[in-house]
Design a protein around this motif. Structure first.
Motif, PDB file in Angstrom:
ATOM      1  N   THR A 105       0.849  -1.185   0.000  1.00  0.00           N
ATOM      2  CA  THR A 105       0.000   0.000   0.000  1.00  0.00           C
ATOM      3  C   THR A 105       0.887   1.238   0.000  1.00  0.00           C
ATOM      4  OG1 THR A 105      -1.719  -1.149   1.260  1.00  0.00           O
ATOM      5  CG2 THR A 105      -1.844   1.248   1.186  1.00  0.00           C
ATOM      6  N   TYR A 106       0.665   2.127  -0.957  1.00  0.00           N
ATOM      7  CA  TYR A 106       1.417   3.373  -1.057  1.00  0.00           C
ATOM      8  C   TYR A 106       0.477   4.547  -0.774  1.00  0.00           C
ATOM      9  CZ  TYR A 106       4.840   0.723  -3.923  1.00  0.00           C
ATOM     10  OH  TYR A 106       5.747  -0.178  -4.404  1.00  0.00           O
ATOM     11  N   ARG A 107       1.018   5.561  -0.137  1.00  0.00           N
ATOM     12  CA  ARG A 107       0.279   6.805   0.044  1.00  0.00           C
ATOM     13  C   ARG A 107       1.214   7.959  -0.289  1.00  0.00           C
ATOM     14  NH1 ARG A 107      -5.023   8.912   1.130  1.00  0.00           N
ATOM     15  NH2 ARG A 107      -4.683  11.043   1.800  1.00  0.00           N
ATOM     16  N   ARG A 108       0.832   8.769  -1.265  1.00  0.00           N
ATOM     17  CA  ARG A 108       1.632   9.929  -1.609  1.00  0.00           C
ATOM     18  C   ARG A 108       0.772  10.909  -2.386  1.00  0.00           C
ATOM     19  NH1 ARG A 108       6.748   9.224  -4.265  1.00  0.00           N
ATOM     20  NH2 ARG A 108       6.422  11.336  -5.027  1.00  0.00           N
ATOM     21  N   ASP A 109       0.999  12.195  -2.113  1.00  0.00           N
ATOM     22  CA  ASP A 109       0.300  13.280  -2.819  1.00  0.00           C
ATOM     23  C   ASP A 109      -1.210  13.132  -2.729  1.00  0.00           C
ATOM     24  OD1 ASP A 109       2.845  14.178  -3.577  1.00  0.00           O
ATOM     25  OD2 ASP A 109       2.834  12.897  -5.355  1.00  0.00           O
TER      26      ASP A 109
END
Length: 365
Positions: A105-109
Protein backbone atom coordinates in the motif's frame (compact mmCIF):
# COMPACT_ATOMS: atom_id res chain seq x y z
CA UNK A 1 15.16 -9.69 -8.02
CA UNK A 2 11.62 -11.09 -7.83
CA UNK A 3 9.14 -10.00 -5.14
CA UNK A 4 9.04 -13.54 -3.76
CA UNK A 5 12.83 -13.62 -3.42
CA UNK A 6 12.80 -10.18 -1.78
CA UNK A 7 10.13 -11.42 0.61
CA UNK A 8 12.22 -14.45 1.59
CA UNK A 9 15.24 -12.23 2.05
CA UNK A 10 13.36 -9.89 4.38
CA UNK A 11 11.97 -12.79 6.39
CA UNK A 12 15.46 -14.21 6.85
CA UNK A 13 16.89 -10.81 7.74
CA UNK A 14 14.07 -10.23 10.23
CA UNK A 15 14.61 -13.64 11.83
CA UNK A 16 18.32 -13.00 12.16
CA UNK A 17 17.74 -9.52 13.50
CA UNK A 18 15.26 -10.84 16.04
CA UNK A 19 17.84 -13.32 17.31
CA UNK A 20 20.49 -10.61 17.64
CA UNK A 21 18.05 -8.25 19.36
CA UNK A 22 16.96 -11.02 21.71
CA UNK A 23 20.54 -11.69 22.72
CA UNK A 24 21.16 -7.99 23.21
CA UNK A 25 18.11 -7.71 25.41
CA UNK A 26 19.62 -10.30 27.74
CA UNK A 27 22.95 -8.50 28.08
CA UNK A 28 21.89 -4.87 27.72
CA UNK A 29 19.22 -3.70 30.17
CA UNK A 30 16.84 -1.00 29.03
CA UNK A 31 17.64 2.40 30.49
CA UNK A 32 14.95 4.48 32.13
CA UNK A 33 13.53 7.79 30.97
CA UNK A 34 12.74 10.92 32.94
CA UNK A 35 9.86 11.73 30.57
CA UNK A 36 6.49 11.69 32.37
CA UNK A 37 3.85 9.40 30.86
CA UNK A 38 1.76 12.39 29.72
CA UNK A 39 4.75 13.84 27.89
CA UNK A 40 5.39 10.54 26.11
CA UNK A 41 1.75 10.38 25.06
CA UNK A 42 2.08 13.89 23.68
CA UNK A 43 5.09 12.88 21.62
CA UNK A 44 3.20 9.96 20.11
CA UNK A 45 0.21 12.19 19.33
CA UNK A 46 2.50 14.71 17.63
CA UNK A 47 3.34 12.12 14.97
CA UNK A 48 6.24 9.85 14.10
CA UNK A 49 9.52 10.94 12.51
CA UNK A 50 10.58 9.39 9.18
CA UNK A 51 11.56 5.76 9.63
CA UNK A 52 12.13 2.45 7.86
CA UNK A 53 11.61 -0.89 9.54
CA UNK A 54 10.32 -4.43 9.70
CA UNK A 55 7.52 -5.28 12.15
CA UNK A 56 5.34 -8.20 13.11
CA UNK A 57 1.81 -7.99 14.46
CA UNK A 58 0.12 -10.83 16.35
CA UNK A 59 -3.63 -11.09 16.88
CA UNK A 60 -5.22 -13.48 19.37
CA UNK A 61 -8.81 -12.31 19.25
CA UNK A 62 -10.17 -15.78 18.52
CA UNK A 63 -12.61 -14.52 15.90
CA UNK A 64 -14.38 -17.05 13.69
CA UNK A 65 -14.25 -16.51 9.94
CA UNK A 66 -16.88 -13.95 8.92
CA UNK A 67 -18.17 -14.12 5.32
CA UNK A 68 -16.82 -11.31 3.08
CA UNK A 69 -14.46 -10.24 5.88
CA UNK A 70 -11.97 -13.12 5.81
CA UNK A 71 -8.93 -10.94 5.13
CA UNK A 72 -9.85 -8.56 7.96
CA UNK A 73 -10.41 -11.46 10.37
CA UNK A 74 -6.97 -12.85 9.52
CA UNK A 75 -5.30 -9.62 10.67
CA UNK A 76 -6.59 -10.16 14.21
CA UNK A 77 -6.20 -13.93 14.50
CA UNK A 78 -2.67 -14.57 13.26
CA UNK A 79 0.76 -13.09 12.54
CA UNK A 80 1.14 -10.30 9.98
CA UNK A 81 4.60 -9.44 8.65
CA UNK A 82 5.08 -5.82 7.70
CA UNK A 83 7.72 -3.73 6.00
CA UNK A 84 7.28 0.02 6.56
CA UNK A 85 8.78 3.00 4.75
CA UNK A 86 7.49 6.25 6.26
CA UNK A 87 8.55 9.72 5.13
CA UNK A 88 5.52 11.50 6.58
CA UNK A 89 1.77 11.19 7.18
CA UNK A 90 1.03 11.58 3.46
CA UNK A 91 4.13 9.86 2.05
CA UNK A 92 4.56 6.24 3.05
CA UNK A 93 4.55 2.65 1.91
CA UNK A 94 3.70 -0.52 3.83
CA UNK A 95 4.24 -4.02 2.44
CA UNK A 96 2.30 -6.97 3.83
CA UNK A 97 4.50 -10.02 3.32
CA UNK A 98 2.62 -13.22 2.54
CA UNK A 99 3.59 -16.77 1.56
CA UNK A 100 2.53 -15.92 -2.00
CA UNK A 101 4.52 -12.69 -2.22
CA UNK A 102 3.34 -9.36 -0.91
CA UNK A 103 0.57 -6.76 -0.99
CA UNK A 104 1.85 -3.18 -0.89
CA UNK A 105 0.00 0.00 0.00
CA UNK A 106 1.42 3.37 -1.06
CA UNK A 107 0.28 6.80 0.04
CA UNK A 108 1.63 9.93 -1.61
CA UNK A 109 0.30 13.28 -2.82
CA UNK A 110 -3.15 12.59 -1.36
CA UNK A 111 -3.66 9.37 -3.32
CA UNK A 112 -3.25 5.67 -2.55
CA UNK A 113 -1.92 2.84 -4.69
CA UNK A 114 -2.28 -0.89 -4.10
CA UNK A 115 0.18 -3.40 -5.55
CA UNK A 116 -0.85 -7.07 -5.41
CA UNK A 117 2.00 -9.40 -6.34
CA UNK A 118 -0.31 -12.42 -6.59
CA UNK A 119 -2.67 -10.66 -8.99
CA UNK A 120 0.24 -8.91 -10.75
CA UNK A 121 -1.73 -5.67 -10.68
CA UNK A 122 -1.38 -2.07 -9.52
CA UNK A 123 -4.58 -0.28 -8.51
CA UNK A 124 -4.70 3.52 -8.33
CA UNK A 125 -7.32 4.55 -5.78
CA UNK A 126 -9.18 7.81 -6.33
CA UNK A 127 -11.25 9.57 -3.69
CA UNK A 128 -11.69 8.57 -0.08
CA UNK A 129 -14.41 7.12 2.13
CA UNK A 130 -15.25 8.27 5.68
CA UNK A 131 -15.00 4.68 6.97
CA UNK A 132 -13.01 1.73 5.66
CA UNK A 133 -12.16 -1.80 6.72
CA UNK A 134 -8.96 -2.41 8.72
CA UNK A 135 -5.89 -3.26 6.66
CA UNK A 136 -2.38 -4.50 7.31
CA UNK A 137 -0.86 -1.01 7.20
CA UNK A 138 -2.92 -0.09 10.27
CA UNK A 139 -0.90 -2.59 12.33
CA UNK A 140 2.51 -0.95 11.93
CA UNK A 141 3.48 0.06 15.51
CA UNK A 142 3.81 3.76 14.69
CA UNK A 143 0.40 3.85 12.99
CA UNK A 144 -1.50 1.71 15.51
CA UNK A 145 -0.10 3.66 18.45
CA UNK A 146 -1.05 7.00 16.90
CA UNK A 147 -4.61 5.83 16.21
CA UNK A 148 -5.25 4.22 19.59
CA UNK A 149 -3.64 6.98 21.63
CA UNK A 150 -5.64 9.51 19.63
CA UNK A 151 -8.88 7.70 20.48
CA UNK A 152 -8.02 7.68 24.20
CA UNK A 153 -6.29 11.04 24.62
CA UNK A 154 -8.57 11.99 27.54
CA UNK A 155 -8.12 8.71 29.45
CA UNK A 156 -5.74 8.19 32.39
CA UNK A 157 -2.11 7.45 31.57
CA UNK A 158 0.65 5.96 33.74
CA UNK A 159 4.30 5.06 33.24
CA UNK A 160 5.59 1.57 32.46
CA UNK A 161 8.99 0.01 33.02
CA UNK A 162 11.32 0.56 30.06
CA UNK A 163 12.15 -2.37 27.78
CA UNK A 164 14.38 -3.05 24.82
CA UNK A 165 12.62 -3.21 21.47
CA UNK A 166 14.50 -3.79 18.22
CA UNK A 167 17.71 -2.90 20.05
CA UNK A 168 16.30 0.43 21.26
CA UNK A 169 15.81 1.40 24.89
CA UNK A 170 12.10 2.19 24.88
CA UNK A 171 10.13 4.17 27.46
CA UNK A 172 6.60 2.99 28.09
CA UNK A 173 3.22 4.30 29.13
CA UNK A 174 -0.18 2.72 29.71
CA UNK A 175 -3.56 4.17 28.80
CA UNK A 176 -6.50 2.80 30.80
CA UNK A 177 -9.81 3.55 29.05
CA UNK A 178 -12.31 4.99 31.53
CA UNK A 179 -15.59 4.27 29.71
CA UNK A 180 -17.25 1.35 31.54
CA UNK A 181 -18.78 0.03 28.31
CA UNK A 182 -15.52 -0.65 26.47
CA UNK A 183 -13.90 -4.08 26.51
CA UNK A 184 -10.42 -2.54 26.20
CA UNK A 185 -8.62 -2.82 29.53
CA UNK A 186 -5.26 -1.30 28.64
CA UNK A 187 -3.22 0.08 25.77
CA UNK A 188 0.53 -0.13 26.39
CA UNK A 189 2.96 1.78 24.19
CA UNK A 190 6.75 1.74 24.24
CA UNK A 191 8.48 4.43 22.22
CA UNK A 192 11.84 6.07 21.66
CA UNK A 193 11.71 8.89 24.24
CA UNK A 194 13.80 11.23 22.11
CA UNK A 195 11.84 11.05 18.85
CA UNK A 196 8.51 9.70 20.07
CA UNK A 197 8.58 6.84 17.54
CA UNK A 198 6.34 4.01 18.83
CA UNK A 199 8.20 0.71 18.83
CA UNK A 200 5.74 -1.69 20.45
CA UNK A 201 2.00 -1.63 21.17
CA UNK A 202 -0.06 -4.03 23.26
CA UNK A 203 -3.85 -4.12 23.63
CA UNK A 204 -5.50 -6.22 26.34
CA UNK A 205 -9.10 -6.74 27.39
CA UNK A 206 -10.60 -5.94 30.76
CA UNK A 207 -11.43 -9.58 31.32
CA UNK A 208 -8.02 -10.93 30.23
CA UNK A 209 -4.77 -9.13 31.01
CA UNK A 210 -2.83 -11.01 28.32
CA UNK A 211 -2.25 -8.90 25.20
CA UNK A 212 -4.73 -10.02 22.55
CA UNK A 213 -3.20 -7.75 19.92
CA UNK A 214 0.41 -6.65 19.90
CA UNK A 215 2.77 -5.33 17.29
CA UNK A 216 6.44 -4.38 17.43
CA UNK A 217 9.36 -3.46 15.26
CA UNK A 218 12.04 -6.13 15.01
CA UNK A 219 14.32 -3.70 13.24
CA UNK A 220 13.89 0.03 12.62
CA UNK A 221 16.00 3.04 11.71
CA UNK A 222 15.24 6.76 11.89
CA UNK A 223 15.88 7.46 8.24
CA UNK A 224 13.87 8.96 5.41
CA UNK A 225 13.07 6.39 2.70
CA UNK A 226 14.26 7.06 -0.81
CA UNK A 227 11.61 8.68 -3.00
CA UNK A 228 11.90 5.87 -5.54
CA UNK A 229 10.87 3.40 -2.83
CA UNK A 230 7.73 5.46 -2.24
CA UNK A 231 6.82 5.61 -5.93
CA UNK A 232 4.66 2.74 -7.24
CA UNK A 233 5.76 1.27 -10.53
CA UNK A 234 4.11 -1.21 -12.87
CA UNK A 235 6.53 -4.04 -13.77
CA UNK A 236 6.59 -5.28 -17.38
CA UNK A 237 3.59 -7.46 -18.07
CA UNK A 238 1.64 -6.31 -14.99
CA UNK A 239 -1.81 -4.80 -15.09
CA UNK A 240 -2.80 -1.31 -14.04
CA UNK A 241 -6.33 -0.16 -13.15
CA UNK A 242 -8.02 2.79 -11.47
CA UNK A 243 -10.82 2.41 -8.93
CA UNK A 244 -12.91 4.61 -6.67
CA UNK A 245 -12.27 4.16 -2.95
CA UNK A 246 -15.96 3.45 -2.40
CA UNK A 247 -15.84 0.62 -4.93
CA UNK A 248 -13.07 -1.04 -2.90
CA UNK A 249 -15.03 -0.85 0.36
CA UNK A 250 -16.10 -4.48 -0.02
CA UNK A 251 -18.57 -5.48 2.70
CA UNK A 252 -19.15 -1.82 3.57
CA UNK A 253 -20.63 -1.07 0.15
CA UNK A 254 -24.39 -1.73 -0.10
CA UNK A 255 -26.02 0.71 -2.49
CA UNK A 256 -29.64 -0.05 -1.47
CA UNK A 257 -29.00 0.07 2.29
CA UNK A 258 -31.44 1.89 4.54
CA UNK A 259 -30.43 5.07 6.35
CA UNK A 260 -28.89 4.16 9.73
CA UNK A 261 -30.75 5.38 12.84
CA UNK A 262 -29.69 8.69 14.36
CA UNK A 263 -29.20 7.04 17.75
CA UNK A 264 -28.54 3.49 18.96
CA UNK A 265 -27.88 2.11 22.45
CA UNK A 266 -27.76 5.61 23.90
CA UNK A 267 -25.11 6.79 21.44
CA UNK A 268 -25.48 9.44 18.76
CA UNK A 269 -24.51 8.62 15.21
CA UNK A 270 -21.27 10.29 14.16
CA UNK A 271 -21.66 12.37 10.96
CA UNK A 272 -19.77 10.67 8.13
CA UNK A 273 -20.87 12.36 4.94
CA UNK A 274 -21.74 10.42 1.80
CA UNK A 275 -20.10 7.51 0.03
CA UNK A 276 -21.15 4.48 2.07
CA UNK A 277 -24.94 4.17 2.30
CA UNK A 278 -26.27 2.56 5.45
CA UNK A 279 -23.00 2.66 7.41
CA UNK A 280 -23.25 4.24 10.84
CA UNK A 281 -20.66 4.91 13.55
CA UNK A 282 -21.96 5.37 17.10
CA UNK A 283 -20.16 6.68 20.14
CA UNK A 284 -16.57 7.82 20.48
CA UNK A 285 -13.16 6.41 21.24
CA UNK A 286 -12.74 2.73 22.01
CA UNK A 287 -16.30 2.59 23.36
CA UNK A 288 -17.84 3.16 19.93
CA UNK A 289 -19.25 0.67 17.45
CA UNK A 290 -20.09 0.51 13.76
CA UNK A 291 -23.24 -0.61 11.95
CA UNK A 292 -22.57 -2.14 8.53
CA UNK A 293 -25.28 -3.16 6.05
CA UNK A 294 -24.81 -6.70 4.78
CA UNK A 295 -26.47 -8.80 2.13
CA UNK A 296 -29.10 -11.22 3.35
CA UNK A 297 -26.82 -14.13 2.47
CA UNK A 298 -23.89 -12.83 4.54
CA UNK A 299 -26.06 -12.04 7.57
CA UNK A 300 -27.75 -15.44 7.41
CA UNK A 301 -24.41 -17.26 7.13
CA UNK A 302 -23.06 -15.47 10.20
CA UNK A 303 -26.22 -16.25 12.18
CA UNK A 304 -26.35 -19.88 11.05
CA UNK A 305 -22.70 -20.40 11.95
CA UNK A 306 -22.85 -18.60 15.29
CA UNK A 307 -23.69 -21.68 17.35
CA UNK A 308 -20.71 -23.71 16.12
CA UNK A 309 -18.44 -20.68 16.71
CA UNK A 310 -19.52 -20.26 20.33
CA UNK A 311 -22.09 -17.56 19.63
CA UNK A 312 -25.53 -17.09 21.14
CA UNK A 313 -28.96 -16.23 19.78
CA UNK A 314 -30.24 -12.71 20.42
CA UNK A 315 -33.98 -12.18 20.68
CA UNK A 316 -35.08 -9.29 18.44
CA UNK A 317 -38.53 -7.82 17.63
CA UNK A 318 -38.09 -8.39 13.88
CA UNK A 319 -36.08 -11.04 12.04
CA UNK A 320 -33.41 -13.07 13.80
CA UNK A 321 -30.01 -12.25 15.29
CA UNK A 322 -26.94 -13.83 16.85
CA UNK A 323 -23.90 -12.59 18.75
CA UNK A 324 -20.25 -13.58 18.51
CA UNK A 325 -17.95 -12.18 21.14
CA UNK A 326 -14.33 -12.36 22.27
CA UNK A 327 -12.81 -10.67 25.32
CA UNK A 328 -11.91 -7.69 23.10
CA UNK A 329 -14.39 -7.57 20.23
CA UNK A 330 -18.16 -8.09 19.97
CA UNK A 331 -20.10 -8.77 16.75
CA UNK A 332 -23.88 -9.03 16.26
CA UNK A 333 -25.60 -10.00 13.01
CA UNK A 334 -29.28 -9.55 12.15
CA UNK A 335 -31.07 -11.15 9.21
CA UNK A 336 -34.52 -12.25 8.18
CA UNK A 337 -35.57 -8.72 7.21
CA UNK A 338 -36.23 -6.86 3.98
CA UNK A 339 -33.34 -5.02 2.31
CA UNK A 340 -30.76 -7.49 3.54
CA UNK A 341 -29.22 -7.65 7.00
CA UNK A 342 -26.77 -5.80 9.22
CA UNK A 343 -23.58 -6.41 11.18
CA UNK A 344 -22.67 -4.46 14.31
CA UNK A 345 -19.13 -4.61 15.69
CA UNK A 346 -17.03 -2.81 18.25
CA UNK A 347 -14.78 -3.01 21.29
CA UNK A 348 -17.83 -2.68 23.52
CA UNK A 349 -19.61 -4.97 25.94
CA UNK A 350 -21.88 -7.50 24.18
CA UNK A 351 -24.91 -6.03 25.95
CA UNK A 352 -24.38 -2.72 24.14
CA UNK A 353 -24.66 -4.34 20.71
CA UNK A 354 -27.61 -6.48 21.81
CA UNK A 355 -29.45 -3.34 22.84
CA UNK A 356 -28.54 -1.65 19.56
CA UNK A 357 -29.77 -4.53 17.38
CA UNK A 358 -33.10 -4.64 19.25
CA UNK A 359 -33.59 -0.92 18.53
CA UNK A 360 -33.09 -1.31 14.78
CA UNK A 361 -36.19 -0.84 12.65
CA UNK A 362 -37.11 -3.29 9.91
CA UNK A 363 -39.74 -5.48 8.31
CA UNK A 364 -39.76 -9.22 8.01
CA UNK A 365 -38.50 -10.62 4.73
Amino acid sequence: MTAARVTRRWVLVAAGTAAVVGAAAITLPASGSDEPAEALRGRVLAGSPPHVGYAESTGRLGLPEIPALERVTALFTGVTQLRAYVAGPDRWRVDELTPAGERDTYRRDGREYLWDFGANQLTTVTGETPVRLPRAADLVPSELAHRLVGLTRADPVTSLEPRRVAGWSAAGFRVTPADPDTTVGRIDVWCDPASGLPLRVEVAARSDDRPLLFTEFLEVALTTPDDRTLTPAVPPGAGSVTAEAADLAGALRQLDAAEPPARLAGRERVPLGSGLPGVGVYGAGVAGFVLVPASRGIADRVIDGAASAGGVTVEVPVGRAARLSTPLLSVVARGGIRRGGVLLAGTVAPEVLEQAVRELPGRRA
